[in-house]
Design an enzyme around this catalytic site. Structure first.
Site, mmCIF file in Angstrom:
data_model
loop_
_atom_site.group_PDB
_atom_site.id
_atom_site.type_symbol
_atom_site.label_atom_id
_atom_site.label_comp_id
_atom_site.label_asym_id
_atom_site.label_seq_id
_atom_site.Cartn_x
_atom_site.Cartn_y
_atom_site.Cartn_z
ATOM 1 N N GLY A 17 -2.111 38.469 -8.887
ATOM 2 C CA GLY A 17 -1.490 38.117 -9.738
ATOM 3 C C GLY A 17 -2.271 38.482 -11.248
ATOM 4 N N LYS A 23 2.380 28.232 -12.916
ATOM 5 C CA LYS A 23 1.436 28.513 -15.108
ATOM 6 C C LYS A 23 2.961 28.626 -16.666
ATOM 7 C CE LYS A 23 1.648 33.722 -15.204
ATOM 8 N NZ LYS A 23 0.679 34.576 -16.056
ATOM 9 N N SER A 56 -8.223 26.579 -18.567
ATOM 10 C CA SER A 56 -7.192 27.227 -19.935
ATOM 11 C C SER A 56 -7.795 26.485 -21.341
ATOM 12 C CB SER A 56 -5.673 26.770 -20.006
ATOM 13 O OG SER A 56 -4.714 27.354 -21.339
ATOM 14 N N TYR A 73 1.718 21.259 -16.704
ATOM 15 C CA TYR A 73 0.586 22.340 -16.632
ATOM 16 C C TYR A 73 -0.564 21.761 -17.505
ATOM 17 C CZ TYR A 73 -1.564 26.571 -17.014
ATOM 18 O OH TYR A 73 -2.781 27.642 -17.349
ATOM 19 N N LYS A 120 -4.419 21.833 -15.517
ATOM 20 C CA LYS A 120 -6.118 22.299 -15.182
ATOM 21 C C LYS A 120 -6.896 20.943 -15.708
ATOM 22 C CE LYS A 120 -4.347 26.390 -15.341
ATOM 23 N NZ LYS A 120 -4.802 26.956 -13.493
ATOM 24 N N GLY A 128 5.934 21.937 -28.791
ATOM 25 C CA GLY A 128 4.937 21.690 -28.160
ATOM 26 C C GLY A 128 4.191 22.656 -28.795
#
Ligand code: NAD
Ligand code: UFG
Length: 338
Positions: free
Chosen positions: A10, A84, A124, A149, A153, A294
């Site tokens: 990635g 993600k 994150s 998501y 994390k 958000g």
């Protein structure tokens, strides 16, 4: 030293593999290619002139993991593999919990069984939530996450902390990334999003190349100097180099460590547009659009803990980030292709 790099095909993983190879490590890539292409692995070899082992495997495939650990003496794991996309996670929460959390649990089980208890995890800034005021520091309380998501994390951080507390042989480094952009200087590896990009810089690069007509600036009425959202953009090569320091940390010391990887500088959407226009030498068309649900106004790091404890700091500025993103996009208009 052999480092298993999950998600190594990635965006951030491929850049980290290049830096690991350059520093004399022996990365072993594991990726199921759900959001990447094996071409990136070829290009890692091309850039470094070194070979790298690649396993097409899912982190939820325990037998596959056991085989990799049996075939290689792995000293530590850098765990990038995960889904993600914030919006997609709201539509498909179970997929995110299964892939990210379920996958991380299975990975740790396979690691423990193989006696490899050193892991660096891609967390994150999203774990700070919206309540904490920037600059964000590692000792601030976790915030409320606003999407599945982000919740993955937060939960994976907690799981890894619990694993560490249960067994003093573990060493865990939680790296909280801010906003990674840019690409390798060669223009051969970079970010290759599927479909219409969600994130600012991949979107701008596609406007610059003519694939998208204009950028929608998501709100210009935030309490920031120009009203647009402020973020801490970090060059992906600086981020990759942070992982080398984190690997040294887990190889050298047991315990659980948490670090921000950011620059400490905030740039607004319009400042990024301006820096990108300079890099690509053309105007970027944009319109002011409503706020994105958000989103928060401002998010940037205090990166001093990573500097003090890891001896790492980001050195590449916003102009270099935009130039490198543009070189990648203009030389690879279709990313890694089909
Ligand atoms: P990416 O999608 O380019 O890389 C993730 C890689 O993991 C992909 O190659 C994908 O194919 C692989 N993968 C996903 N699920 C897998 C599974 N079950 N088994 C094996 N491979 C799997 O994303 P990226 O930007 O390089 O991000 C890497 C990590 O950093 C992710 O965990 C992401 O959540 C985290 N992170 C990214 C950002 C960002 O803005 N890019 C910010 C904070 C944290
Ligand atoms: N933005 C636009 N137009 C766009 C895309 C983004 O104006 O088309 C704005 C956003 O509103 C925000 C800024 O550009 O103000 C940055 O947005 P990104 O989507 O690039 O990045 P975010 O900070 O929103 O999200 C990133 C990661 C997420 C992570 C989050 C919090 O992509 O995975 O940081 O850490 F959850």
């Amino acid at each position: 030293m052999s480092i298993l790099v999950t998600g190594g095909a990635g965006f951030i993983g491929s850049h980290t593999c290049v830096e690991l190879l350059n520093a004399g490590y022996d990365p072993i890539i594991l990726d199921n290619l759900c959001n990447s292409k094996s071409e990136s692995v070829k290009r890692i070899k091309e850039i470094t002139g070194k070979d790298v082992k690649f396993y097409e495997c899912d982190i939820r495939d325990r037998a596959g993991l056991d085989k990799i650990f049996a075939e290689n003496k792995i000293d530590a794991v850098i765990h990038f593999a995960g889904l993600k996309a914030v919006g997609e996670s709201c539509a498909k929460p179970l997929e995110y919990y299964d892939n990210n959390i379920g996958g991380s649990v299975i990975l740790c089980e396979a690691m423990a069984a193989a006696g490899c208890k050193k892991i660096v995890f891609s967390s994150s800034a999203t774990v700070y939530g919206s309540e904490n005021i920037s600059p964000l520091k590692e000792d601030m309380p976790e915030g409320k996450t606003t999407n599945p998501y982000g919740t993955t994390k937060l939960y994976i951080e907690r799981i890894l902390k619990d694993v560490c507390a249960s067994d003093s042989e573990w060493s865990v480094c939680l790296l909280r990334y801010f906003n990674p952009i840019g690409a390798h200087k060669s223009g051969r590896i970079g970010e290759d999003p599927n479909g219409i990009p969600n994130n600012l810089v991949p979107y701008i690069t596609q406007v610059a190349i003519g694939k998208l007509s204009h950028l929608n600036v998501n709100g210009n009425d935030y309490p920031t100097p120009d009203g647009t959202g402020v973020r801490d953009y970090i060059h992906v090569v600086d981020l990759a180099l942070g992982h080398l320091k984190a690997v040294e940390k887990v190889l050298g010391e047991n315990g659980c460590f948490t670090y921000n990887l950011g620059t400490g500088n905030g740039y607004s959407v319009l400042e990024v547009v301006k820096a990108f226009e300079k890099a690509c030498d053309k105007p970027i068309k944009y319109v002011i659009a409503p706020r994105r649900p958000g989103d928060i106004a401002t998010c940037y790091s205090d990166p001093s803990k990573a500097k003090a404890e890891l001896g790492w700091e980001a050195v590449r500025g916003i102009d270099e980030m935009c130039e490198d993103s543009w070189r990648w996009q203009s030389q690879n208009p279709n990313g890694y292709g089909d």
